[in-house]
Design a protein around this motif. Structure first.
Motif, PDB file in Angstrom:
ATOM      1  N   ALA A   5       0.816  -1.267   0.007  1.00  0.00           N
ATOM      2  CA  ALA A   5       0.000   0.066   0.088  1.00  0.00           C
ATOM      3  C   ALA A   5       0.786   1.195  -0.072  1.00  0.00           C
ATOM      4  O   ALA A   5       0.684   2.085  -0.709  1.00  0.00           O
ATOM      5  N   ARG A   6       1.985   1.291   0.649  1.00  0.00           N
ATOM      6  CA  ARG A   6       2.803   2.473   0.750  1.00  0.00           C
ATOM      7  C   ARG A   6       3.457   2.853  -0.409  1.00  0.00           C
ATOM      8  O   ARG A   6       4.151   3.827  -0.643  1.00  0.00           O
ATOM      9  N   ASN A   7       3.567   1.717  -1.361  1.00  0.00           N
ATOM     10  CA  ASN A   7       4.164   2.127  -2.848  1.00  0.00           C
ATOM     11  C   ASN A   7       3.364   2.285  -3.821  1.00  0.00           C
ATOM     12  O   ASN A   7       3.653   2.223  -4.979  1.00  0.00           O
ATOM     13  N   MET A   8       1.927   2.157  -3.668  1.00  0.00           N
ATOM     14  CA  MET A   8       0.971   2.593  -4.432  1.00  0.00           C
ATOM     15  C   MET A   8       1.319   3.505  -5.454  1.00  0.00           C
ATOM     16  O   MET A   8       1.033   3.449  -6.835  1.00  0.00           O
ATOM     17  N   GLN A   9       1.957   4.669  -4.913  1.00  0.00           N
ATOM     18  CA  GLN A   9       2.233   5.803  -5.776  1.00  0.00           C
ATOM     19  C   GLN A   9       3.481   6.195  -6.151  1.00  0.00           C
ATOM     20  O   GLN A   9       3.991   7.257  -6.423  1.00  0.00           O
ATOM     21  N   ASN A  10       4.241   4.982  -5.983  1.00  0.00           N
ATOM     22  CA  ASN A  10       5.876   4.942  -6.258  1.00  0.00           C
ATOM     23  C   ASN A  10       5.763   4.667  -7.820  1.00  0.00           C
ATOM     24  O   ASN A  10       6.167   3.626  -8.189  1.00  0.00           O
ATOM     25  N   PHE A  11       5.638   5.704  -8.745  1.00  0.00           N
ATOM     26  CA  PHE A  11       5.686   5.531  -9.973  1.00  0.00           C
ATOM     27  C   PHE A  11       6.775   4.740 -10.837  1.00  0.00           C
ATOM     28  O   PHE A  11       6.628   4.188 -11.700  1.00  0.00           O
ATOM     29  N   GLU A  12       7.809   5.393 -10.328  1.00  0.00           N
ATOM     30  CA  GLU A  12       9.020   4.670 -10.828  1.00  0.00           C
ATOM     31  C   GLU A  12       9.144   3.304 -10.701  1.00  0.00           C
ATOM     32  O   GLU A  12       9.454   2.576 -11.448  1.00  0.00           O
ATOM     33  N   LEU A  13       8.789   2.812  -9.574  1.00  0.00           N
ATOM     34  CA  LEU A  13       8.807   1.421  -9.225  1.00  0.00           C
ATOM     35  C   LEU A  13       7.710   0.909 -10.042  1.00  0.00           C
ATOM     36  O   LEU A  13       7.851  -0.365 -10.467  1.00  0.00           O
ATOM     37  N   LEU A  14       6.543   1.379 -10.192  1.00  0.00           N
ATOM     38  CA  LEU A  14       5.352   0.748 -10.903  1.00  0.00           C
ATOM     39  C   LEU A  14       5.872   0.480 -12.447  1.00  0.00           C
ATOM     40  O   LEU A  14       5.616  -0.761 -12.825  1.00  0.00           O
ATOM     41  N   LYS A  15       6.645   1.456 -12.868  1.00  0.00           N
ATOM     42  CA  LYS A  15       7.090   1.228 -14.244  1.00  0.00           C
ATOM     43  C   LYS A  15       7.958   0.087 -14.286  1.00  0.00           C
ATOM     44  O   LYS A  15       7.953  -0.677 -15.185  1.00  0.00           O
ATOM     45  N   GLU A  16       8.905   0.069 -13.603  1.00  0.00           N
ATOM     46  CA  GLU A  16       9.935  -1.287 -13.201  1.00  0.00           C
ATOM     47  C   GLU A  16       9.284  -2.554 -13.086  1.00  0.00           C
ATOM     48  O   GLU A  16       9.517  -3.590 -13.864  1.00  0.00           O
ATOM     49  N   VAL A  17       8.371  -2.478 -12.290  1.00  0.00           N
ATOM     50  CA  VAL A  17       7.274  -3.771 -12.043  1.00  0.00           C
ATOM     51  C   VAL A  17       6.561  -4.082 -13.395  1.00  0.00           C
ATOM     52  O   VAL A  17       6.490  -5.500 -13.602  1.00  0.00           O
ATOM     53  N   GLY A  18       6.264  -3.245 -14.125  1.00  0.00           N
ATOM     54  CA  GLY A  18       5.465  -3.349 -15.336  1.00  0.00           C
ATOM     55  C   GLY A  18       6.472  -4.147 -16.434  1.00  0.00           C
ATOM     56  O   GLY A  18       5.928  -4.692 -17.109  1.00  0.00           O
ATOM     57  N   LYS A  35     -10.435   5.396  -8.243  1.00  0.00           N
ATOM     58  CA  LYS A  35      -9.832   6.065  -9.402  1.00  0.00           C
ATOM     59  C   LYS A  35      -8.385   6.253  -9.403  1.00  0.00           C
ATOM     60  O   LYS A  35      -7.589   5.914 -10.542  1.00  0.00           O
ATOM     61  N   GLU A  36      -7.855   6.748  -8.312  1.00  0.00           N
ATOM     62  CA  GLU A  36      -6.482   6.690  -8.263  1.00  0.00           C
ATOM     63  C   GLU A  36      -5.870   5.339  -8.139  1.00  0.00           C
ATOM     64  O   GLU A  36      -4.778   5.267  -8.773  1.00  0.00           O
ATOM     65  N   TYR A  37      -6.172   4.448  -7.655  1.00  0.00           N
ATOM     66  CA  TYR A  37      -5.767   3.094  -7.591  1.00  0.00           C
ATOM     67  C   TYR A  37      -5.676   2.413  -8.895  1.00  0.00           C
ATOM     68  O   TYR A  37      -4.723   1.864  -9.366  1.00  0.00           O
ATOM     69  N   LEU A  38      -6.768   2.497  -9.707  1.00  0.00           N
ATOM     70  CA  LEU A  38      -6.721   1.996 -11.085  1.00  0.00           C
ATOM     71  C   LEU A  38      -5.748   2.940 -11.933  1.00  0.00           C
ATOM     72  O   LEU A  38      -4.967   2.124 -12.879  1.00  0.00           O
ATOM     73  N   GLN A  39      -5.822   4.083 -11.799  1.00  0.00           N
ATOM     74  CA  GLN A  39      -4.709   4.786 -12.608  1.00  0.00           C
ATOM     75  C   GLN A  39      -3.249   4.337 -12.235  1.00  0.00           C
ATOM     76  O   GLN A  39      -2.456   4.490 -13.063  1.00  0.00           O
ATOM     77  N   ALA A  40      -3.029   4.122 -11.017  1.00  0.00           N
ATOM     78  CA  ALA A  40      -1.554   3.870 -10.571  1.00  0.00           C
ATOM     79  C   ALA A  40      -1.441   2.289 -11.304  1.00  0.00           C
ATOM     80  O   ALA A  40      -0.339   1.920 -11.776  1.00  0.00           O
ATOM     81  N   ALA A  41      -2.539   1.324 -11.203  1.00  0.00           N
ATOM     82  CA  ALA A  41      -2.107   0.142 -11.813  1.00  0.00           C
ATOM     83  C   ALA A  41      -1.860   0.268 -13.268  1.00  0.00           C
ATOM     84  O   ALA A  41      -1.069  -0.422 -13.989  1.00  0.00           O
ATOM     85  N   ARG A  47       3.261  -0.843 -19.186  1.00  0.00           N
ATOM     86  CA  ARG A  47       4.722  -1.338 -19.501  1.00  0.00           C
ATOM     87  C   ARG A  47       4.595  -2.857 -20.048  1.00  0.00           C
ATOM     88  O   ARG A  47       5.816  -3.343 -20.299  1.00  0.00           O
ATOM     89  N   GLY A  48       3.302  -3.375 -20.341  1.00  0.00           N
ATOM     90  CA  GLY A  48       3.315  -4.774 -20.780  1.00  0.00           C
ATOM     91  C   GLY A  48       2.993  -5.870 -20.069  1.00  0.00           C
ATOM     92  O   GLY A  48       2.848  -6.819 -20.326  1.00  0.00           O
ATOM     93  N   ASN A  49       2.849  -5.344 -18.592  1.00  0.00           N
ATOM     94  CA  ASN A  49       2.689  -6.542 -17.482  1.00  0.00           C
ATOM     95  C   ASN A  49       1.107  -6.617 -17.411  1.00  0.00           C
ATOM     96  O   ASN A  49       0.522  -5.724 -16.848  1.00  0.00           O
TER      97      ASN A  49
END
Length: 157
Positions: A5-18, A35-41, A47-49
Protein backbone atom coordinates in the motif's frame (compact mmCIF):
# COMPACT_ATOMS: atom_id res chain seq x y z
CA UNK A 1 5.81 -9.54 -6.75
CA UNK A 2 3.89 -7.61 -4.17
CA UNK A 3 3.55 -3.86 -4.25
CA UNK A 4 2.40 -2.80 -0.81
CA UNK A 5 0.00 0.00 0.00
CA UNK A 6 2.78 2.46 0.81
CA UNK A 7 4.27 2.03 -2.67
CA UNK A 8 1.02 2.35 -4.61
CA UNK A 9 2.08 5.79 -5.83
CA UNK A 10 5.78 5.04 -6.31
CA UNK A 11 5.43 5.50 -10.05
CA UNK A 12 9.05 4.76 -10.94
CA UNK A 13 8.78 1.45 -9.07
CA UNK A 14 5.49 0.67 -10.81
CA UNK A 15 7.09 1.23 -14.22
CA UNK A 16 9.89 -1.20 -13.31
CA UNK A 17 7.38 -3.74 -12.03
CA UNK A 18 5.54 -3.33 -15.32
CA UNK A 19 8.64 -4.38 -17.21
CA UNK A 20 9.25 -7.40 -14.97
CA UNK A 21 6.71 -9.72 -16.60
CA UNK A 22 6.07 -11.29 -13.19
CA UNK A 23 2.69 -11.70 -11.52
CA UNK A 24 1.97 -8.70 -9.30
CA UNK A 25 -0.21 -8.38 -6.23
CA UNK A 26 -0.97 -4.66 -6.19
CA UNK A 27 -2.32 -3.39 -2.87
CA UNK A 28 -4.51 -0.31 -2.65
CA UNK A 29 -3.01 2.69 -0.90
CA UNK A 30 -4.35 3.48 2.53
CA UNK A 31 -6.15 6.66 1.43
CA UNK A 32 -6.48 6.03 -2.29
CA UNK A 33 -9.72 6.42 -4.16
CA UNK A 34 -10.58 3.65 -6.59
CA UNK A 35 -9.86 6.00 -9.49
CA UNK A 36 -6.38 6.75 -8.11
CA UNK A 37 -5.82 3.04 -7.53
CA UNK A 38 -6.75 2.06 -11.08
CA UNK A 39 -4.69 4.89 -12.54
CA UNK A 40 -1.69 3.68 -10.56
CA UNK A 41 -2.25 0.13 -11.84
CA UNK A 42 -2.04 1.55 -15.36
CA UNK A 43 1.66 2.31 -14.77
CA UNK A 44 2.24 -1.43 -14.47
CA UNK A 45 -0.10 -2.42 -17.28
CA UNK A 46 1.23 0.25 -19.67
CA UNK A 47 4.69 -1.32 -19.55
CA UNK A 48 3.34 -4.61 -20.84
CA UNK A 49 2.70 -6.54 -17.66
CA UNK A 50 -0.88 -7.80 -17.69
CA UNK A 51 -0.39 -10.17 -14.73
CA UNK A 52 -1.79 -7.75 -12.17
CA UNK A 53 -4.06 -8.67 -9.28
CA UNK A 54 -5.72 -5.84 -7.40
CA UNK A 55 -5.83 -6.21 -3.62
CA UNK A 56 -8.35 -4.50 -1.36
CA UNK A 57 -6.74 -4.30 2.08
CA UNK A 58 -8.74 -1.59 3.77
CA UNK A 59 -8.52 2.17 3.78
CA UNK A 60 -8.01 4.78 6.45
CA UNK A 61 -11.26 6.15 7.82
CA UNK A 62 -12.48 8.04 10.85
CA UNK A 63 -13.19 4.82 12.76
CA UNK A 64 -10.14 3.46 14.56
CA UNK A 65 -11.53 0.39 16.34
CA UNK A 66 -10.15 -1.75 13.54
CA UNK A 67 -6.87 -1.15 11.75
CA UNK A 68 -8.62 0.05 8.60
CA UNK A 69 -12.09 0.11 7.12
CA UNK A 70 -12.51 -2.87 4.82
CA UNK A 71 -14.01 -1.36 1.68
CA UNK A 72 -16.25 -4.19 0.54
CA UNK A 73 -17.80 -1.81 -2.01
CA UNK A 74 -14.48 -1.77 -3.82
CA UNK A 75 -14.71 -5.44 -4.76
CA UNK A 76 -17.75 -5.32 -7.08
CA UNK A 77 -16.79 -1.86 -8.32
CA UNK A 78 -13.31 -3.01 -9.35
CA UNK A 79 -14.80 -6.15 -10.92
CA UNK A 80 -17.09 -3.90 -12.96
CA UNK A 81 -14.42 -1.40 -14.00
CA UNK A 82 -11.61 -3.78 -14.90
CA UNK A 83 -10.82 -7.27 -16.11
CA UNK A 84 -8.19 -7.73 -13.39
CA UNK A 85 -8.67 -10.25 -10.56
CA UNK A 86 -9.60 -8.72 -7.21
CA UNK A 87 -8.08 -10.21 -4.08
CA UNK A 88 -9.29 -9.32 -0.57
CA UNK A 89 -7.04 -9.07 2.48
CA UNK A 90 -9.31 -9.10 5.53
CA UNK A 91 -6.37 -9.71 7.87
CA UNK A 92 -4.73 -6.38 7.01
CA UNK A 93 -8.07 -4.63 6.65
CA UNK A 94 -9.34 -5.39 10.13
CA UNK A 95 -6.15 -5.95 12.09
CA UNK A 96 -8.02 -8.28 14.45
CA UNK A 97 -8.23 -12.04 14.10
CA UNK A 98 -11.84 -12.18 15.32
CA UNK A 99 -13.05 -10.20 12.29
CA UNK A 100 -11.09 -12.10 9.65
CA UNK A 101 -13.68 -14.86 9.19
CA UNK A 102 -16.78 -12.66 8.85
CA UNK A 103 -14.99 -10.29 6.50
CA UNK A 104 -13.68 -13.23 4.46
CA UNK A 105 -17.22 -14.51 4.02
CA UNK A 106 -18.38 -11.02 3.04
CA UNK A 107 -15.53 -10.66 0.52
CA UNK A 108 -16.41 -13.96 -1.16
CA UNK A 109 -20.07 -12.91 -1.32
CA UNK A 110 -19.02 -9.55 -2.80
CA UNK A 111 -17.13 -11.32 -5.61
CA UNK A 112 -13.49 -11.44 -4.52
CA UNK A 113 -11.42 -13.77 -6.69
CA UNK A 114 -9.20 -14.74 -3.80
CA UNK A 115 -8.24 -14.03 -0.20
CA UNK A 116 -5.00 -13.34 1.59
CA UNK A 117 -5.19 -14.55 5.17
CA UNK A 118 -2.56 -14.43 7.85
CA UNK A 119 -2.27 -17.76 9.67
CA UNK A 120 0.08 -18.49 12.57
CA UNK A 121 0.23 -21.39 15.00
CA UNK A 122 1.36 -19.08 17.84
CA UNK A 123 0.14 -15.58 16.96
CA UNK A 124 1.12 -14.25 20.38
CA UNK A 125 4.74 -14.99 19.41
CA UNK A 126 4.52 -13.64 15.86
CA UNK A 127 7.17 -11.08 14.98
CA UNK A 128 4.50 -8.96 13.29
CA UNK A 129 0.77 -8.93 12.75
CA UNK A 130 -0.01 -11.53 15.41
CA UNK A 131 -3.21 -9.75 16.40
CA UNK A 132 -4.66 -10.34 12.94
CA UNK A 133 -3.43 -13.90 12.47
CA UNK A 134 -5.84 -16.80 12.74
CA UNK A 135 -4.89 -20.20 14.07
CA UNK A 136 -4.49 -23.08 11.57
CA UNK A 137 -7.63 -24.82 12.91
CA UNK A 138 -9.62 -21.59 12.44
CA UNK A 139 -8.25 -21.33 8.89
CA UNK A 140 -9.41 -24.89 8.11
CA UNK A 141 -12.86 -24.13 9.53
CA UNK A 142 -13.06 -20.91 7.53
CA UNK A 143 -12.27 -22.75 4.30
CA UNK A 144 -15.23 -25.04 5.01
CA UNK A 145 -17.48 -22.06 5.84
CA UNK A 146 -16.64 -20.28 2.58
CA UNK A 147 -17.99 -23.02 0.28
CA UNK A 148 -21.68 -22.49 1.13
CA UNK A 149 -21.23 -18.71 0.92
CA UNK A 150 -19.78 -19.07 -2.56
CA UNK A 151 -22.58 -21.44 -3.60
CA UNK A 152 -25.21 -19.03 -2.24
CA UNK A 153 -24.01 -16.34 -4.65
CA UNK A 154 -23.56 -18.71 -7.60
CA UNK A 155 -19.83 -19.25 -7.28
CA UNK A 156 -17.58 -22.21 -6.51
CA UNK A 157 -14.39 -22.52 -4.49
Amino acid sequence: LQVGARNMQNFELLKEVGMSRRAVLFKRGISATLKEYLQAAEYILSRGNDQVMLCERGIRAVEDYTRNTFDLNAIPVLKELTHLPVIADPSQATGKWSYVSPMSRAAVAAGADGLILEVHDRPEEALSDGEQSILPARFAALMRELRPVARAVGRTL
